[in-house]
Scaffold this motif. Structure first.
Motif, PDB file in Angstrom:
ATOM      1  N   ALA A  49      74.509  54.109  57.835  1.00  0.00           N
ATOM      2  CA  ALA A  49      75.363  55.274  57.600  1.00  0.00           C
ATOM      3  C   ALA A  49      76.306  55.053  56.422  1.00  0.00           C
ATOM      4  CB  ALA A  49      76.161  55.592  58.859  1.00  0.00           C
ATOM      5  N   TYR A  50      76.858  53.859  56.318  1.00  0.00           N
ATOM      6  CA  TYR A  50      77.840  53.565  55.261  1.00  0.00           C
ATOM      7  C   TYR A  50      77.163  53.352  53.912  1.00  0.00           C
ATOM      8  CZ  TYR A  50      81.837  51.322  52.960  1.00  0.00           C
ATOM      9  OH  TYR A  50      82.847  50.990  52.094  1.00  0.00           O
ATOM     10  N   ARG A  51      75.953  52.799  53.948  1.00  0.00           N
ATOM     11  CA  ARG A  51      75.140  52.549  52.755  1.00  0.00           C
ATOM     12  C   ARG A  51      75.904  51.789  51.667  1.00  0.00           C
ATOM     13  NH1 ARG A  51      70.398  54.742  53.466  1.00  0.00           N
ATOM     14  NH2 ARG A  51      69.757  54.161  51.368  1.00  0.00           N
ATOM     15  N   PRO A  52      76.319  50.563  51.975  1.00  0.00           N
ATOM     16  CA  PRO A  52      76.999  49.746  50.963  1.00  0.00           C
ATOM     17  C   PRO A  52      76.019  49.268  49.905  1.00  0.00           C
ATOM     18  CG  PRO A  52      76.544  48.442  52.901  1.00  0.00           C
ATOM     19  CD  PRO A  52      76.144  49.853  53.243  1.00  0.00           C
ATOM     20  N   ARG A  53      76.537  48.911  48.769  1.00  0.00           N
ATOM     21  CA  ARG A  53      75.703  48.309  47.719  1.00  0.00           C
ATOM     22  C   ARG A  53      75.581  46.806  47.954  1.00  0.00           C
ATOM     23  NH1 ARG A  53      72.647  46.262  45.109  1.00  0.00           N
ATOM     24  NH2 ARG A  53      72.147  46.404  42.890  1.00  0.00           N
ATOM     25  N   VAL A  54      76.653  46.195  48.473  1.00  0.00           N
ATOM     26  CA  VAL A  54      76.655  44.759  48.776  1.00  0.00           C
ATOM     27  C   VAL A  54      77.272  44.539  50.146  1.00  0.00           C
ATOM     28  CG1 VAL A  54      77.423  42.454  48.076  1.00  0.00           C
ATOM     29  CG2 VAL A  54      76.915  44.172  46.330  1.00  0.00           C
ATOM     30  N   VAL A  55      76.643  43.690  50.952  1.00  0.00           N
ATOM     31  CA  VAL A  55      77.201  43.264  52.233  1.00  0.00           C
ATOM     32  C   VAL A  55      77.458  41.762  52.156  1.00  0.00           C
ATOM     33  CG1 VAL A  55      76.828  43.012  54.714  1.00  0.00           C
ATOM     34  CG2 VAL A  55      75.989  45.054  53.520  1.00  0.00           C
ATOM     35  N   VAL A  56      78.687  41.358  52.408  1.00  0.00           N
ATOM     36  CA  VAL A  56      79.041  39.937  52.473  1.00  0.00           C
ATOM     37  C   VAL A  56      79.239  39.599  53.953  1.00  0.00           C
ATOM     38  CG1 VAL A  56      80.627  38.131  51.733  1.00  0.00           C
ATOM     39  CG2 VAL A  56      80.185  40.084  50.227  1.00  0.00           C
ATOM     40  N   ASN A  57      78.351  38.786  54.485  1.00  0.00           N
ATOM     41  CA  ASN A  57      78.396  38.488  55.919  1.00  0.00           C
ATOM     42  C   ASN A  57      79.245  37.262  56.197  1.00  0.00           C
ATOM     43  OD1 ASN A  57      77.875  38.636  58.665  1.00  0.00           O
ATOM     44  ND2 ASN A  57      76.121  37.272  58.495  1.00  0.00           N
ATOM     45  N   CYS A  58      80.500  37.514  56.554  1.00  0.00           N
ATOM     46  CA  CYS A  58      81.413  36.442  56.944  1.00  0.00           C
ATOM     47  C   CYS A  58      81.513  36.308  58.459  1.00  0.00           C
ATOM     48  CB  CYS A  58      82.802  36.705  56.369  1.00  0.00           C
ATOM     49  SG  CYS A  58      82.894  36.652  54.566  1.00  0.00           S
ATOM     50  N   ALA A  59      80.814  37.158  59.192  1.00  0.00           N
ATOM     51  CA  ALA A  59      80.832  37.070  60.652  1.00  0.00           C
ATOM     52  C   ALA A  59      80.074  35.824  61.088  1.00  0.00           C
ATOM     53  CB  ALA A  59      80.199  38.315  61.268  1.00  0.00           C
ATOM     54  N   ALA A  60      80.688  35.031  61.941  1.00  0.00           N
ATOM     55  CA  ALA A  60      80.036  33.793  62.363  1.00  0.00           C
ATOM     56  C   ALA A  60      80.704  33.225  63.602  1.00  0.00           C
ATOM     57  CB  ALA A  60      80.073  32.752  61.239  1.00  0.00           C
ATOM     58  N   TRP A  61      79.911  32.517  64.384  1.00  0.00           N
ATOM     59  CA  TRP A  61      80.440  31.639  65.433  1.00  0.00           C
ATOM     60  C   TRP A  61      80.757  30.329  64.742  1.00  0.00           C
ATOM     61  CZ3 TRP A  61      80.375  31.838  71.099  1.00  0.00           C
ATOM     62  CH2 TRP A  61      80.717  30.620  71.694  1.00  0.00           C
ATOM     63  N   THR A  62      82.026  29.950  64.674  1.00  0.00           N
ATOM     64  CA  THR A  62      82.432  28.756  63.928  1.00  0.00           C
ATOM     65  C   THR A  62      82.984  27.649  64.819  1.00  0.00           C
ATOM     66  OG1 THR A  62      84.616  29.732  63.520  1.00  0.00           O
ATOM     67  CG2 THR A  62      82.907  30.069  61.828  1.00  0.00           C
ATOM     68  N   ALA A  63      83.019  27.863  66.133  1.00  0.00           N
ATOM     69  CA  ALA A  63      83.514  26.844  67.059  1.00  0.00           C
ATOM     70  C   ALA A  63      82.407  25.809  67.278  1.00  0.00           C
ATOM     71  CB  ALA A  63      83.940  27.481  68.380  1.00  0.00           C
ATOM     72  N   VAL A  64      82.400  24.792  66.424  1.00  0.00           N
ATOM     73  CA  VAL A  64      81.297  23.832  66.383  1.00  0.00           C
ATOM     74  C   VAL A  64      81.096  23.140  67.723  1.00  0.00           C
ATOM     75  CG1 VAL A  64      80.458  21.709  65.296  1.00  0.00           C
ATOM     76  CG2 VAL A  64      81.565  23.476  63.907  1.00  0.00           C
ATOM     77  N   ASP A  65      82.155  22.641  68.322  1.00  0.00           N
ATOM     78  CA  ASP A  65      82.005  21.906  69.580  1.00  0.00           C
ATOM     79  C   ASP A  65      81.672  22.834  70.742  1.00  0.00           C
ATOM     80  OD1 ASP A  65      82.498  19.219  68.653  1.00  0.00           O
ATOM     81  OD2 ASP A  65      84.560  19.850  68.301  1.00  0.00           O
ATOM     82  N   GLU A  66      82.249  24.022  70.764  1.00  0.00           N
ATOM     83  CA  GLU A  66      81.946  24.982  71.825  1.00  0.00           C
ATOM     84  C   GLU A  66      80.480  25.409  71.793  1.00  0.00           C
ATOM     85  OE1 GLU A  66      83.791  26.426  74.447  1.00  0.00           O
ATOM     86  OE2 GLU A  66      84.919  24.600  73.990  1.00  0.00           O
ATOM     87  N   ALA A  67      79.876  25.368  70.616  1.00  0.00           N
ATOM     88  CA  ALA A  67      78.473  25.757  70.506  1.00  0.00           C
ATOM     89  C   ALA A  67      77.564  24.824  71.299  1.00  0.00           C
ATOM     90  CB  ALA A  67      78.042  25.784  69.046  1.00  0.00           C
ATOM     91  N   GLU A  68      78.010  23.601  71.522  1.00  0.00           N
ATOM     92  CA  GLU A  68      77.199  22.668  72.310  1.00  0.00           C
ATOM     93  C   GLU A  68      77.012  23.176  73.736  1.00  0.00           C
ATOM     94  OE1 GLU A  68      75.682  19.704  71.095  1.00  0.00           O
ATOM     95  OE2 GLU A  68      76.230  20.817  69.279  1.00  0.00           O
TER      96      GLU A  68
END
Length: 283
Positions: A49-68
């Motif tokens: 719907a928004y139709r961006p020209r560029v998408v920068v994906n900064c969304a992430a699970w960054t809790a390294v130890d919790e990922a275990e």
């Protein structure tokens, strides 16, 4: 051109947003409350719907130890959501720039890792980020490492706090990497998006190398604190749930590295200390 930043509440996203704002181009930075990337339909519908020209994906699970303990949850954010986002970008005709990490490598190499070296993650977080790289194939993947900035929790702010709380601080001295300021990385991401470079994997890290111990000593020096208050310890002396790579060095063979890490830290320092507040006073 129109920009969309996912994970808009994060440390890197804040600097990407500021860098784009300078250009005067329209940009929308969405936090998880605005758009939960774990919801495939919402993610796909919004991009289309928004139709961006560029998408920068900064969304992430960054809790390294919790990922275990929560690998499937990390995989949902770092892998499956990227697959949905990549497909939505193709449908919307958008250029996707996806952020990845040195943790896709095992850290056993003697030399810095090249963009085309075979990944071999040794922890759940690394496996989830590698899944994201695979999902983003055909788009732009920017691997980075050891990020610090003014807008979030990171090693620099932790050392500033500990300098005011403890007489000595033990810091790991047998892991090598490239401390990278989010402002420098944000500038690189925007330039990459505006370039005519082909999609693929790129490395975005500062030039030079150090250890966490060396990094901490430089931080103490900038604080005006005695760097000898930083004591070297081994990784084995500070066990964590997730294994860390001993070598986090990334070679920038497809582009120039960012400015040297020490130069960047000195440039960032006034902003980092201001954001840290009164806790920055050395003990």
């Amino acid at each position: 051109m129109r920009w969309l930043i996912t994970g808009g509440g994060g440390m890197l996203a804040a600097d990407v947003l500021e860098r784009i704002a300078v250009t005067g181009e329209p940009v929308l930075a969405l936090t998880r409350a605005d758009l939960d990337v774990r919801d495939p339909r919402a993610l796909r519908d919004f991009v289309c719907a928004y139709r961006p020209r560029v998408v920068v994906n900064c969304a992430a699970w960054t809790a390294v130890d919790e990922a275990e303990k929560h690998e499937d949850e990390a995989m949902t954010v770092n892998g499956r959501a990227v697959e949905v986002l990549a497909d939505a970008c193709v449908r919307a005709g958008a250029r996707l720039i996806h952020l990845s990490t040195d943790y896709v490598f095992d850290g056993n190499a003697a030399l810095p890792y090249r963009e085309d070296d075979v990944p071999n993650p040794v922890n759940a977080y690394g496996r989830s980020k590698l899944a994201g790289e695979v999902a983003a194939a055909g788009h732009y993947v920017v691997r980075t490492a050891w990020l610090y900035g003014a807008a979030g929790r990171n090693f620099v702010r932790t050392m500033i706090r500990l300098a005011g709380e403890r007489d000595t601080v033990g810091v790991v001295a047998d892991q090598r990497g490239q401390p990278t300021w989010t402002v420098d990385l944000a500038d690189y991401i925007v330039r990459l998006a505006q370039s005519d470079l082909s999609p693929g994997i790129y490395h975005g890290t500062s030039a030079g190398e150090t250890t966490w111990y060396g990094f901490a000593r430089e931080i103490f020096t900038l604080l005006g604190a005695d760097p000898d208050r930083v004591r070297p310890i081994a990784t084995a002396d500070y066990p964590m749930p997730a294994q860390r790579p001993a070598n986090s060095l990334l070679a920038c063979t497809r582009n120039e590295p960012l400015r040297p890490w020490r130069e960047a830290l000195h440039a960032a320092w006034p902003v980092l200390v201001t954001k840290a507040g009164p806790q920055c006073s050395p003990a």
